[in-house]
Design an enzyme around this catalytic site. Sequence first.
Site, PDB file in Angstrom:
ATOM      1  N   GLY A  12     -44.110  73.088  37.273  1.00 41.94           N
ATOM      2  CA  GLY A  12     -43.843  73.070  38.713  1.00 41.94           C
ATOM      3  C   GLY A  12     -44.219  74.351  39.449  1.00 41.94           C
ATOM      4  CG  ASN A 245     -34.281  73.805  41.566  1.00 43.74           C
ATOM      5  OD1 ASN A 245     -35.094  73.765  40.643  1.00 43.74           O
ATOM      6  ND2 ASN A 245     -33.408  72.849  41.777  1.00 43.74           N
ATOM      7  CG  HIS A 347     -22.329 115.715  28.462  1.00 40.28           C
ATOM      8  ND1 HIS A 347     -21.017 115.375  28.674  1.00 40.28           N
ATOM      9  CD2 HIS A 347     -22.339 116.525  27.371  1.00 40.28           C
ATOM     10  CE1 HIS A 347     -20.270 115.975  27.772  1.00 40.28           C
ATOM     11  NE2 HIS A 347     -21.041 116.673  26.964  1.00 40.28           N
TER      12      HIS A 347
HETATM   13  C1  UD1 Z   1     -34.744  67.573  38.778  1.00 39.66           C
HETATM   14  C2  UD1 Z   1     -34.312  66.115  38.746  1.00 39.66           C
HETATM   15  C3  UD1 Z   1     -32.898  66.008  39.304  1.00 39.66           C
HETATM   16  C4  UD1 Z   1     -31.964  66.907  38.536  1.00 39.66           C
HETATM   17  C5  UD1 Z   1     -32.475  68.343  38.443  1.00 39.66           C
HETATM   18  C6  UD1 Z   1     -31.661  69.130  37.441  1.00 39.66           C
HETATM   19  C7  UD1 Z   1     -36.332  64.762  39.080  1.00 39.66           C
HETATM   20  C8  UD1 Z   1     -37.096  63.948  40.060  1.00 39.66           C
HETATM   21  N1  UD1 Z   1     -35.217  65.318  39.552  1.00 39.66           N
HETATM   22  O1  UD1 Z   1     -34.773  67.992  40.125  1.00 39.66           O
HETATM   23  O2  UD1 Z   1     -32.444  64.674  39.220  1.00 39.66           O
HETATM   24  O3  UD1 Z   1     -30.679  66.879  39.104  1.00 39.66           O
HETATM   25  O4  UD1 Z   1     -33.846  68.369  37.989  1.00 39.66           O
HETATM   26  O5  UD1 Z   1     -31.985  70.478  37.447  1.00 39.66           O
HETATM   27  O6  UD1 Z   1     -36.716  64.841  37.936  1.00 39.66           O
HETATM   28  N2  UD1 Z   1     -42.123  69.897  36.913  1.00 39.66           N
HETATM   29  C9  UD1 Z   1     -43.359  69.675  36.310  1.00 39.66           C
HETATM   30  N3  UD1 Z   1     -44.311  68.984  36.992  1.00 39.66           N
HETATM   31  C10 UD1 Z   1     -44.098  68.468  38.216  1.00 39.66           C
HETATM   32  C11 UD1 Z   1     -42.838  68.668  38.825  1.00 39.66           C
HETATM   33  C12 UD1 Z   1     -41.868  69.393  38.150  1.00 39.66           C
HETATM   34  O7  UD1 Z   1     -43.587  70.122  35.191  1.00 39.66           O
HETATM   35  O8  UD1 Z   1     -45.022  67.823  38.752  1.00 39.66           O
HETATM   36  C13 UD1 Z   1     -41.105  70.672  36.176  1.00 39.66           C
HETATM   37  C14 UD1 Z   1     -40.633  71.917  36.905  1.00 39.66           C
HETATM   38  O9  UD1 Z   1     -41.416  73.049  36.535  1.00 39.66           O
HETATM   39  C15 UD1 Z   1     -39.191  72.059  36.446  1.00 39.66           C
HETATM   40  C16 UD1 Z   1     -38.787  70.617  36.120  1.00 39.66           C
HETATM   41  O10 UD1 Z   1     -39.966  69.865  36.016  1.00 39.66           O
HETATM   42  O11 UD1 Z   1     -39.082  72.854  35.280  1.00 39.66           O
HETATM   43  C17 UD1 Z   1     -37.887  70.000  37.186  1.00 39.66           C
HETATM   44  O12 UD1 Z   1     -38.571  70.067  38.426  1.00 39.66           O
HETATM   45  P1  UD1 Z   1     -37.809  70.595  39.723  1.00 39.66           P
HETATM   46  O13 UD1 Z   1     -38.763  70.614  40.835  1.00 39.66           O
HETATM   47  O14 UD1 Z   1     -37.049  71.811  39.413  1.00 39.66           O
HETATM   48  O15 UD1 Z   1     -36.818  69.364  39.945  1.00 39.66           O
HETATM   49  P2  UD1 Z   1     -35.384  69.387  40.641  1.00 39.66           P
HETATM   50  O16 UD1 Z   1     -35.568  69.228  42.100  1.00 39.66           O
HETATM   51  O17 UD1 Z   1     -34.607  70.523  40.153  1.00 39.66           O
HETATM   52 MG    MG Z   2     -35.051  72.177  38.961  1.00 33.22          MG
END
Ligand code: UD1
Ligand code: MG
Length: 429
Positions: A12, A245, A347
Amino acid sequence: MAERVAIILAAGVSKRMNTQMAKVLHEVCGRPMLAYVLDACREIGVSKIYVVVGFSAEQVKGRFDPHRFASNSAEPQTEAVAEDIVWVQQDEQLGTAHAVLCCKEYLKDFDGEMLVLCGDGPLIQVETLKTLIEKHESGQSAATLATAILEDPSGYGRIIRDAYGNMQGIVEDSDCTPGQLAIKEINPSYYLFNSKVLFEALENVKPDNVKKEYYLTDVLSGIIGTGHKVLAITAVQPEEAVGINSRAQLSAASKIMQRRIQRELMEHGVTIVDPANTWIDARAQIGQDTVIEPFTYIHGEVKIGHDCRIGPFAYLRHGTVLKNDVVLGVYTEVKNSTLADGVRARHHSYIGDATVGENVNIGAGSITANFDGQNISRTNIGNNCYIGSGTVLIAPLELQDGSHINAGTVVSQKSVNELGGKAERDVSK
Ligand code: UD1
Ligand code: MG
């Protein structure tokens, strides 16, 4: 027993962190958050870990390569080599479901259990994963997730259950109705899937949501819809559910991790006088009956033996090794140095890139001048030396056993050599 692999989502972009760096490399108590998730997978026993990377992928992979040293730092970044990791590229970050789907080309023939975790959840506990696996297997479930109940569920996906308590699906925070927003049971993103069922369900996920992303959370209602069994077990402690996040969540998670680190050290017989005003890196090792006084900061791989007394206001940096019965007092900084049994530096001292022998006494305000503007050099101090207050030891320097430096001396190798190699009281005149 089914074969088990893990998938960790780490591709992400992380707009909310407001960072140029990959989110999973941001550190929690000295280690990148991804390292903790990898550890948890290894502890639970998986044959391979598929880590999905995209944004700053090279940076992420590099951090888990022991041959890489940070070019602008004397401190090696030493996360263990990732022989059990398969790096999976997700070129465009289209959502968590898409990220998992990127693993299909590696796993299309795999038939077993698939643990799916997020790289931004470093507080994950192995006990929770054990429960997840146990319930999944005993319940003969196609998909199992572990949930948490939070006082403040905002930001997380909400667990939707029917009147009988059966899980129906997950709705993301941004897609919730006002009624759903009030649900306190959330998804910390700890899932276990039957691999075949998961890949089939992923094909049907559509980006029908506010963010127009392919959500992994949507596969659950899909799997239920095809008649498979899905379990949602409330097994995650609130503090373990923190997904990072934002910078605020990063610091909140670091605090929780710090408490865990200190609790474990105390259980192993270390006294921490004031836990709230002490910071200890996750990689530090500290021996029994050592006392850590307030305002001590320990950063990096640091090893401290037994019966030492550290602080108050001590700063121990990467590569510090203290043997036993060492006393470091107020405003003492040590970096990349080994101090033998019985060393005293009570010290205002700086000891950098040095080897200090047994029972050496380092007087107030003494330092090793280890950097000449271009090179860092070492200082070796023999056993039973006395270094008077306000001494500057100019590296490279070798002091023989029993050397005695008077207060206020500037010592170079040249001045020591002139005395036949042994610095005596006279050297300082
Ligand atoms: C996600 C969950 C949510 C949960 C939360 C817990 C989904 C849609 N939502 O939301 O239900 O409560 O985690 O922390 O899954 N990532 C990728 N590729 C992408 C998008 C994201 O590898 O295209 C990775 C990110 O780097 C991250 C993880 O997936 O490590 C979660 O993505 P993030 O954007 O943090 O999702 P949340 O909004 O936290
Ligand atoms: Mg997350």
